[in-house]
Design a protein around this motif. Structure first.
Motif, PDB file in Angstrom:
ATOM      1  N   PRO B  67      36.690  29.913  40.853  1.00 28.84           N
ATOM      2  CA  PRO B  67      37.198  29.531  42.167  1.00 28.84           C
ATOM      3  C   PRO B  67      36.199  28.735  43.011  1.00 28.84           C
ATOM      4  O   PRO B  67      34.996  28.942  42.917  1.00 28.84           O
ATOM      5  CB  PRO B  67      37.488  30.883  42.830  1.00 28.84           C
ATOM      6  CG  PRO B  67      36.559  31.836  42.171  1.00 28.84           C
ATOM      7  CD  PRO B  67      36.404  31.357  40.757  1.00 28.84           C
ATOM      8  N   ILE B  83      41.284  41.619  45.037  1.00 25.29           N
ATOM      9  CA  ILE B  83      41.985  41.525  43.756  1.00 25.29           C
ATOM     10  C   ILE B  83      41.002  41.380  42.590  1.00 25.29           C
ATOM     11  O   ILE B  83      41.300  41.777  41.465  1.00 25.29           O
ATOM     12  CB  ILE B  83      42.992  40.334  43.755  1.00 25.29           C
ATOM     13  CG1 ILE B  83      43.910  40.377  42.529  1.00 25.29           C
ATOM     14  CG2 ILE B  83      42.293  39.008  43.758  1.00 25.29           C
ATOM     15  CD1 ILE B  83      45.191  41.070  42.803  1.00 25.29           C
ATOM     16  N   CYS B  84      39.828  40.824  42.864  1.00 23.24           N
ATOM     17  CA  CYS B  84      38.904  40.536  41.750  1.00 23.24           C
ATOM     18  C   CYS B  84      38.324  41.823  41.178  1.00 23.24           C
ATOM     19  O   CYS B  84      37.684  42.592  41.866  1.00 23.24           O
ATOM     20  CB  CYS B  84      37.769  39.618  42.198  1.00 23.24           C
ATOM     21  SG  CYS B  84      36.692  39.190  40.821  1.00 23.24           S
ATOM     22  N   TYR B  86      36.013  41.900  39.008  1.00 22.36           N
ATOM     23  CA  TYR B  86      34.676  41.658  38.482  1.00 22.36           C
ATOM     24  C   TYR B  86      33.647  41.371  39.567  1.00 22.36           C
ATOM     25  O   TYR B  86      32.543  40.929  39.268  1.00 22.36           O
ATOM     26  CB  TYR B  86      34.741  40.498  37.484  1.00 22.36           C
ATOM     27  CG  TYR B  86      35.765  40.736  36.408  1.00 22.36           C
ATOM     28  CD1 TYR B  86      35.516  41.642  35.380  1.00 22.36           C
ATOM     29  CD2 TYR B  86      36.998  40.093  36.433  1.00 22.36           C
ATOM     30  CE1 TYR B  86      36.455  41.887  34.399  1.00 22.36           C
ATOM     31  CE2 TYR B  86      37.948  40.326  35.450  1.00 22.36           C
ATOM     32  CZ  TYR B  86      37.678  41.222  34.440  1.00 22.36           C
ATOM     33  OH  TYR B  86      38.592  41.472  33.479  1.00 22.36           O
ATOM     34  N   ALA B  88      33.401  38.928  41.388  1.00 18.56           N
ATOM     35  CA  ALA B  88      32.939  37.545  41.265  1.00 18.56           C
ATOM     36  C   ALA B  88      33.239  36.749  42.523  1.00 18.56           C
ATOM     37  O   ALA B  88      32.783  35.630  42.675  1.00 18.56           O
ATOM     38  CB  ALA B  88      33.586  36.876  40.058  1.00 18.56           C
ATOM     39  N   ILE B  89      34.033  37.335  43.402  1.00 14.66           N
ATOM     40  CA  ILE B  89      34.294  36.704  44.688  1.00 14.66           C
ATOM     41  C   ILE B  89      34.341  37.830  45.720  1.00 14.66           C
ATOM     42  O   ILE B  89      34.878  38.902  45.447  1.00 14.66           O
ATOM     43  CB  ILE B  89      35.607  35.877  44.653  1.00 14.66           C
ATOM     44  CG1 ILE B  89      35.774  35.041  45.930  1.00 14.66           C
ATOM     45  CG2 ILE B  89      36.843  36.745  44.432  1.00 14.66           C
ATOM     46  CD1 ILE B  89      36.816  33.935  45.801  1.00 14.66           C
ATOM     47  N   CYS B 103      32.613  35.462  36.845  1.00 17.41           N
ATOM     48  CA  CYS B 103      34.057  35.221  36.914  1.00 17.41           C
ATOM     49  C   CYS B 103      34.651  35.107  35.516  1.00 17.41           C
ATOM     50  O   CYS B 103      34.127  34.402  34.669  1.00 17.41           O
ATOM     51  CB  CYS B 103      34.297  33.932  37.699  1.00 17.41           C
ATOM     52  SG  CYS B 103      36.005  33.369  37.627  1.00 17.41           S
ATOM     53  N   HIS B 104      35.751  35.818  35.282  1.00 17.74           N
ATOM     54  CA  HIS B 104      36.425  35.778  33.993  1.00 17.74           C
ATOM     55  C   HIS B 104      37.534  34.729  33.955  1.00 17.74           C
ATOM     56  O   HIS B 104      38.281  34.654  32.991  1.00 17.74           O
ATOM     57  CB  HIS B 104      37.006  37.148  33.649  1.00 17.74           C
ATOM     58  CG  HIS B 104      35.963  38.161  33.283  1.00 17.74           C
ATOM     59  ND1 HIS B 104      36.070  38.972  32.184  1.00 17.74           N
ATOM     60  CD2 HIS B 104      34.794  38.480  33.871  1.00 17.74           C
ATOM     61  CE1 HIS B 104      35.004  39.752  32.108  1.00 17.74           C
ATOM     62  NE2 HIS B 104      34.216  39.475  33.131  1.00 17.74           N
ATOM     63  N   GLY B 105      37.685  33.994  35.030  1.00 14.33           N
ATOM     64  CA  GLY B 105      38.677  32.918  35.043  1.00 14.33           C
ATOM     65  C   GLY B 105      40.115  33.395  35.004  1.00 14.33           C
ATOM     66  O   GLY B 105      40.986  32.702  34.473  1.00 14.33           O
ATOM     67  N   CYS B 106      40.407  34.552  35.594  1.00 15.72           N
ATOM     68  CA  CYS B 106      41.763  35.100  35.497  1.00 15.72           C
ATOM     69  C   CYS B 106      42.727  34.426  36.462  1.00 15.72           C
ATOM     70  O   CYS B 106      43.940  34.525  36.319  1.00 15.72           O
ATOM     71  CB  CYS B 106      41.740  36.604  35.755  1.00 15.72           C
ATOM     72  SG  CYS B 106      41.487  37.016  37.484  1.00 15.72           S
ATOM     73  N   GLY B 107      42.201  33.763  37.473  1.00 17.01           N
ATOM     74  CA  GLY B 107      43.070  33.049  38.410  1.00 17.01           C
ATOM     75  C   GLY B 107      43.668  33.934  39.490  1.00 17.01           C
ATOM     76  O   GLY B 107      44.431  33.453  40.333  1.00 17.01           O
ATOM     77  N   GLY B 108      43.333  35.218  39.484  1.00 16.09           N
ATOM     78  CA  GLY B 108      43.922  36.167  40.430  1.00 16.09           C
ATOM     79  C   GLY B 108      43.653  35.814  41.882  1.00 16.09           C
ATOM     80  O   GLY B 108      44.544  35.889  42.737  1.00 16.09           O
ATOM     81  N   CYS B 109      42.432  35.382  42.171  1.00 19.71           N
ATOM     82  CA  CYS B 109      42.068  35.137  43.568  1.00 19.71           C
ATOM     83  C   CYS B 109      42.856  33.974  44.159  1.00 19.71           C
ATOM     84  O   CYS B 109      43.359  34.068  45.278  1.00 19.71           O
ATOM     85  CB  CYS B 109      40.560  34.907  43.690  1.00 19.71           C
ATOM     86  SG  CYS B 109      39.907  33.677  42.564  1.00 19.71           S
TER      87      CYS B 109
HETATM   88  S1  SF4 Z   1      39.352  33.978  38.845  1.00 17.11           S
HETATM   89 FE1  SF4 Z   1      39.634  36.189  38.556  1.00 17.11          FE
HETATM   90  S2  SF4 Z   1      37.609  36.883  37.885  1.00 17.11           S
HETATM   91 FE2  SF4 Z   1      37.301  34.861  38.769  1.00 17.11          FE
HETATM   92  S3  SF4 Z   1      36.780  35.274  40.897  1.00 17.11           S
HETATM   93 FE3  SF4 Z   1      38.990  34.943  40.837  1.00 17.11          FE
HETATM   94  S4  SF4 Z   1      39.843  37.012  40.631  1.00 17.11           S
HETATM   95 FE4  SF4 Z   1      37.675  37.151  40.118  1.00 17.11          FE
END
Ligand code: SF4
Ligand code: SF4
Lengths: 120, 287
Positions: B67, B83-84, B86, B88-89, B103-109
Motif C-alpha cells: 500500500p 484489518i491488517c 501483519y 504492515a500498516i 506486507c503480504h500483499g493481501c489488498g485488505g487495507c
Molecule cells: S496489503 Fe494486506 S498485508 Fe499489506 S498492509 Fe494491506 S492489509 Fe496489511
C-alpha cells in the motif's frame, strides 16, 4: 506529562521489563499528579510479527510523551517517533527507580533503535 | 489420452536428495516422450539448475502489491491498521505508517479504506528465470537476498509452469508456508527421505501436512541402507503409505552430484530406478 515504562508487573515496585514489543505491562505514570495505571500487553506477547509496532500503537493510545524501556527495534522506534513519543533507555531496577532516574535527567533520549528487528 | 500431471517432490528436511530425484525424474519424463517441465520452487536456494544446466531465455521480476497512502485523502480513521493481520500498516497519532517488508500483499487495507486513500505499488521480491534444459522446460524462482516473503514468488513459479503435460515441482524443504505454497493443487507428492530415525521423524511431519492438505503421495527412500531400511518399511506400513522407490547409497551417484552431473545419464542403475519410479507415479497418480 505522561510517561510509559515497560514493566514485568503492574505496580511501581515491579521490575522493569527490558523488552518493549513483548513487555509484560506498561506502567503509565502522570508525572504531575503521580497517578499511575498499568496496561497489559498480553495480546502482543504471542504476536508472530509486528509486536513492536502494536506495542507502540498501544502506548500512543495512552497519550504518553515518553517511553522508558530496555530495547527497541527499528520498526517500533519509527512508530514511536511518528506518534511523537520520545524514547529513553533504562534497564535497571524497579519502575519507581527508573522513574527517579528519568526525573534526575540521568537517562538520555535515544536517537535510534538499539536492537535489530528480530528482537521486537 | 494426453497426460496432464503435476508431481511435487518434497522432503521434511533439507539434504535428503530431493533435487537429485526431481531433476532426474524430469530426464526420465523427457525420455518417455512427455512434454516435461521442471519447476524449482526452492526459491531461497534453487539448485536444480546446477544439474539440468538450462539455457535461460526469459527473465522477469516478481513483486507483491504494497500500500501507498495518500496523506491528503486519508481521514486517519485507522481502518487499514485494524484489518491488517501483519502490522504492515498502522495509524498512529496523526499519520499512517507502512512497513513494506512486512506486507503480504493481501489488498485488505485498500479494500476497507473508506476514503480511497490507498493505492498499491509493486515491491520486487525476486525473479523468475525460464529456459530449456535438454528438452525439459526449466523454470525457477530466485528470491532476493534477505527477502522473507517467499510464498508469492513460489506461486508465480507454479503459475509460470502450467504448460507442461508432466510437471515436476521441486519443493523447498520443511513443512511451513513456502512448502504449502509449492504443493497446493498438485496431483501427487513424492516424499524423499533417508531411512534413518531422524529422517523418518521429519517424514512423519511431512506426511501429517499432506494429510491435512488432502494430497495423495508416496515415499521414496534415498540412500537406502541395509542397517536402517527395516525401520523405514515399518514406519511406512504403520502410517499406511507406499514406498515407490528405494535408491541405494551408491558412490557413483554421489560423485555425479558433486560435479553437477545428472546421475540419470552417468549411472545406468540409477536411470532404471528413475524410469520405474516414473511409471509407478503415473500409475498411482492417475489411479
Ligand atoms: S496489503 Fe494486506 S498485508 Fe499489506 S498492509 Fe494491506 S492489509 Fe496489511
Ligand atoms: S483506512 Fe484509509 S482513511 Fe483510514 S487511516 Fe487508513 S488510509 Fe487513512
Amino acid at each position: 506529562m505522561k510517561v510509559a515504562i515497560t514493566s514485568q508487573g503492574k505496580t511501581l515496585e515491579s521490575k522493569v521489563d527490558t523488552r518493549f514489543g513483548r513487555a509484560g505491562w506498561f506502567v503509565v505514570i502522570d508525572t504531575n499528579t503521580g497517578d499511575y495505571n498499568a496496561v497489559s500487553n498480553e495480546q502482543n506477547l504471542n504476536a508472530k510479527q509486528g509486536a513492536g509496532i502494536q506495542a507502540a500503537e498501544q502506548v500512543s493510545r495512552q497519550e504518553v510523551s515518553a517511553l522508558i524501556t530496555g530495547n527497541c527495534g527499528p520498526k517500533a522506534f519509527r512508530t514511536l517517533m511518528a506518534a511523537g513519543i520520545k524514547v529513553y533507555y533504562g534497564t535497571e531496577g524497579t519502575v519507581a527507580e527508573v522513574l527517579e532516574q528519568f526525573h534526575n535527567g540521568t537517562l538520555s533520549e535515544a536517537s535510534d533503535a538499539n536492537v535489530d528487528s528480530h528482537w521486537v | 489420452m494426453a497426460l496432464n500431471l503435476t508431481i511435487a517432490v518434497a522432503s521434511g528436511k533439507g539434504g535428503t536428495g530431493k533435487t537429485t530425484v526431481s531433476a532426474n525424474l524430469a530426464c526420465a519424463a523427457i525420455e518417455a516422450g512427455h512434454n516435461a517441465a521442471y519447476l524449482d520452487c526452492d526459491v531461497e536456494e534453487p539448485n536444480g539448475h546446477l544439474f539440468l544446466k538450462p539455457r535461460i531465455s526469459h527473465i522477469y521480476p516478481v513483486g507483491i502489491p504494497v500500500p501507498v497512502v495518500n496523506e491528503e485523502k486519508c481521514t486517519k480513521c485507522g481502518a487499514c491498521g485494524e484489518i491488517c493481520q501483519y502490522s504492515a500498516i498502522v495509524k498512529i497519532s496523526k499519520t499512517v505508517l507502512t512497513f513494506d517488508n512486512m506486507c503480504h500483499g493481501c489488498g485488505g487495507c485498500s479494500l476497507v479504506c473508506p476514503a480511497g486513500a490507498i493505492t498499491e505499488k509493486e515491491r520486487p521480491i525476486g525473479v523468475i528465470e525460464e529456459g530449456d534444459a535438454g528438452g525439459v522446460s526449466f523454470i525457477h524462482g530466485r528470491l532476493n537476498i534477505g527477502e522473507a516473503m517467499s510464498p508469492p514468488l513460489i506461486k508465480a513459479v507454479r503459475k509460470a509452469g502450467l504448460h507442461g503435460n508432466l510437471t515436476i515441482v521441486d519443493v523447498p524443504p520443511g513443512t511451513s508456508c513456502p512448502v504449502i505454497a509449492a504443493v497446493r493443487g498438485v496431483d501427487y507428492v513424492l516424499l524423499v527421505t533417508e531411512p534413518t530415525p531422524f529422517g523418518l521423524n521429519d517424514l512423519g511431519l511431512a506426511l501429517d501436512m499432506l494429510r491435512e492438505l488432502g494430497i495423495p503421495g508416496a515415499v521414496v527412500i534415498n540412500r537406502s541402507d541395509p542397517e536402517y531400511n527395516h525401520l523405514a518399511h515399518d514406519f511406512c506400513r504403520e502410517r499406511g503409505v507406499q514406498i515407490l522407490a528405494e535408491i541405494p547409497d551408491e558412490r557413483r551417484v554421489a560423485e555425479a552430484y558433486s560435479v553437477g552431473e545428472l546421475a540419470y545419464y552417468a549411472v545406468p542403475g540409477y536411470r532404471k530406478i528413475m524410469q520405474q519410479l516414473l511409471t509407478s507415479v503415473e500409475r498411482e497418480a492417475i489411479g
